[in-house]
Motif scaffolding. Sequence first.
Motif, mmCIF file in Angstrom:
data_model
loop_
_atom_site.group_PDB
_atom_site.id
_atom_site.type_symbol
_atom_site.label_atom_id
_atom_site.label_comp_id
_atom_site.label_asym_id
_atom_site.label_seq_id
_atom_site.Cartn_x
_atom_site.Cartn_y
_atom_site.Cartn_z
ATOM 1 N N VAL A 6 12.231 26.728 -40.056
ATOM 2 C CA VAL A 6 12.717 25.962 -41.208
ATOM 3 C C VAL A 6 13.705 26.872 -41.937
ATOM 4 O O VAL A 6 13.618 28.095 -41.844
ATOM 5 N N PHE A 66 15.710 19.122 -48.163
ATOM 6 C CA PHE A 66 15.234 19.987 -47.080
ATOM 7 C C PHE A 66 15.194 19.277 -45.737
ATOM 8 O O PHE A 66 15.175 19.904 -44.693
ATOM 9 N N GLU A 67 15.174 17.963 -45.775
ATOM 10 C CA GLU A 67 15.197 17.203 -44.523
ATOM 11 C C GLU A 67 16.527 17.404 -43.800
ATOM 12 O O GLU A 67 16.607 17.344 -42.587
ATOM 13 N N LYS A 68 17.570 17.605 -44.593
ATOM 14 C CA LYS A 68 18.903 17.619 -43.987
ATOM 15 C C LYS A 68 19.432 19.005 -43.679
ATOM 16 O O LYS A 68 20.304 19.161 -42.839
ATOM 17 N N CYS A 69 18.943 20.014 -44.372
ATOM 18 C CA CYS A 69 19.498 21.360 -44.171
ATOM 19 C C CYS A 69 19.288 21.806 -42.724
ATOM 20 O O CYS A 69 18.188 21.752 -42.196
ATOM 21 N N ALA A 70 20.378 22.252 -42.083
ATOM 22 C CA ALA A 70 20.295 22.747 -40.704
ATOM 23 C C ALA A 70 20.451 24.263 -40.644
ATOM 24 O O ALA A 70 20.559 24.840 -39.569
#
Lengths: 229, 602
Positions: free
Chosen positions: A97, A50-54
């Motif tokens: 998010v 989830f840190e990387k999903c844009a």
Amino acid sequence: MSDRNKEYTRRHFLQDIAFGGGGLIVLGTLGFRIIKDKEHQLIKAISVDFEKCAGCRTCETACSAFNHKEIIDGELVSGLGNPYYSNIKVYHYNPDVDIPSTCAICPDAPCIDACPVAPDITTGRKALYRDPENMTIKNDVERCIGCAQCAEACANLRGGIIHPNPETNKPERMCTLCNGDPQCVKHCPFDALAYIEMPEDRDLDSLSPEVIAEKLIKKYYEINVDYES
Amino acid sequence: MKVKGYYGKLLDINLTTGEIKKTEIPAQDIKHFIGGRGLGTKILWDKLPKAGIDPLSPDNALLFMPGPFSGLPIPSSSRTCVVTKSPRTSAVNPKHEHGSTVSYSNMGGFFGPEIKFAGYDGICITGKAEKPVYIKIMDDKVEICDATKFWGMGTDEFDKVFVDELGNRKYESCYIGPAGENLVPMASILNTAARAAGRGGVGCVMGSKNLKAVAVKGTQMPNLGDHKGYLDLLKKIRTSFKVNHEGVERWRYGGTADALESSSKSGTQAVKNYSEGTFAEIEKIGTEANRKEVWKRDFACFSCHLACKKSGLAKGAYGVMVHDGPEYETGTMMGANLMISNLSGLHKLIVVGDDYGIDIISAGNTIGFLMEAYEKKLIDKDFLDGIDLTWGNVDAALEMLHKMSKREGVGEIACHGVKYLAQKIGKDAHKFAIHVKGHELAAWNVPVHSDRWSIIYATSNRGACHMNGGSPERQDQTALRDSIAACSFASSWYRDEVSYAKFMSAITGIEWTEDEFNKAGTRIFTLEKMFNYREGFERNDDALPPKFFENKFTYGEHKGAIVDKNDFHNNLTNYYKAREWDVKTSKPKEETLKDLNLEFTI
């Protein structure tokens, strides 16, 4: 695994995915031990960082294009990828998010448990069944009665992935793993998705996008939201 | 015959009568004007049969236009172009009471692709609803629904509650805020609470139709002319983004905000109402400061690798959740241009502007103009309702932003922008009113590289526009990108064997040579020009504000920079010659129009 550890995992898993520090963050888990189902088979599935999903939804288009092919000049080729037909879904939330959400290929498969169709005498399969080849969940549309209890079970107990087809009411959107080369993973421009062996201690109770969104919003923006009420 | 890759279908909604039609778009128009900005302008031309139609009357058309690339996962091709007749612009010597230019304003996000998924090449709104409404589209099912309870709601709150109203998080929507509802001329249209079709007053036109929002969702895609050819190109362009990854990383790291510091250093930034090109305190609001203190997340538009949108949390006196910013434009116009370097103050201004749904470029320009007028004592505190509008004053700028968006007190005048304000204030105020045709300039200053920037701003068809391009070729390229729905930021990846023209050929199955493709760009730009010419805009409207010929930069590497008036006029003449337009009137020549298949404009 001891009960104490299990409890820790359940309670803190979401916090940990959110505070994982950019490491490998698995949809519904934090450990790295490999789980085997009742027949002791390996489950590989899609994990999300989830840190990387844009939030670009390339995964949706790739999934849809691969799993909904078209015949062009007599040849079966990738479709155009309308995200509506994708098995993986990216949900936007405000504050910002994006939560990719896809079939976890649960080892205990409450969707199959919920299927009321009597097992076939020879194969032992209900209408909804697990493919022994790759452990994915499949539906036998011939035998499926369209009761949508699988979708309900998934919504109540897991991520709410399974959607009944609007016309037939038969379950859709279970992950196919794209013949062992998941297209969502392959085409994600942000390396936010991975195709990995699922850890033993993943938390299957907190897969709903709402719950994950709440945690991430709290983490990034220090705002408390409640999507479930 | 239908053009492949299109539906040939326009969703045509009249809000006065409630009539919802699906009208055919002629194949010829699709081939000539492509989509997005180009096809939108052609439809606008057809909808407005004569000059001088009041842009805020029910007769004006508001078009939401995706392009032929929309909905396909071709990286960075998700733009939606909003086309209408501008409520912002006016001629130096008006020939019509409501003479104004075309307006086109485009936004990233997910809205355009979803229009395509729903089965349309565009949505056209005419008329005016009796009470506030929103439009809900699911494929063929189109509903006009009551939006009374949402009227007055800021865009952030609306974005949140609209999901519940629609009952499905997978609708894509765009909407106006209170500024558009209040008919603030410089109102914008937003999606995802941040991505804005900010320029050209498109939100004001939407407000004039009592239209709060449009939501859309769909299950379709048109057949392509050369499906396999497209798949091959898609594979190649995806590889190109992977191989040429350095540029991708840069966009992800800084977004457009990366230009804040580089532009300031190069003397090309709008600082202190364009008096300077360099802002000494730019580092306080630049990329590194935001990375360190504010930004938490990078976000991409539909199928984009660049992720230039930055969200985060600004702390401090003006603490606020940040949907997007600063970008180069918003950071400059609310920052450097107002001499504001307080980072959380800057974020607050951007967030408040987006929440009202006001064009932050025009609003920042206007507040900068008022700061200069106040400093020069052309206006006093009474004029400003008691606001001490000094340079760098965040609270005063915020107060002005509230007043403009609500049209309260001085805001009632100020919301019309600098051209109108200068007329009200009189004296020499017009000299530092930084607009072209009534539309405020954006965040790039003119004197350094003035050959380019003066042409960019002076000849833009929507009034001053920083995206316009400084030569006919560049302008046509921009018009094409805005028409196919591609993002300018990713254009450098689309070269040679993966050019836009090659994608057009695969999508339509019709061979598009580079020449034909470029000619379509010229055609689109020239049609806009003819729209404006019909409305009474001539050479003297392609002007620069006097300040650029009179003001010298006083510091920075480009101290002393100024625009030479003769150079500008020579450049403009040469520009018209290159365009084959009349150098006295700026009217495109008849042969030129015929060659571009624009006989219908003669």
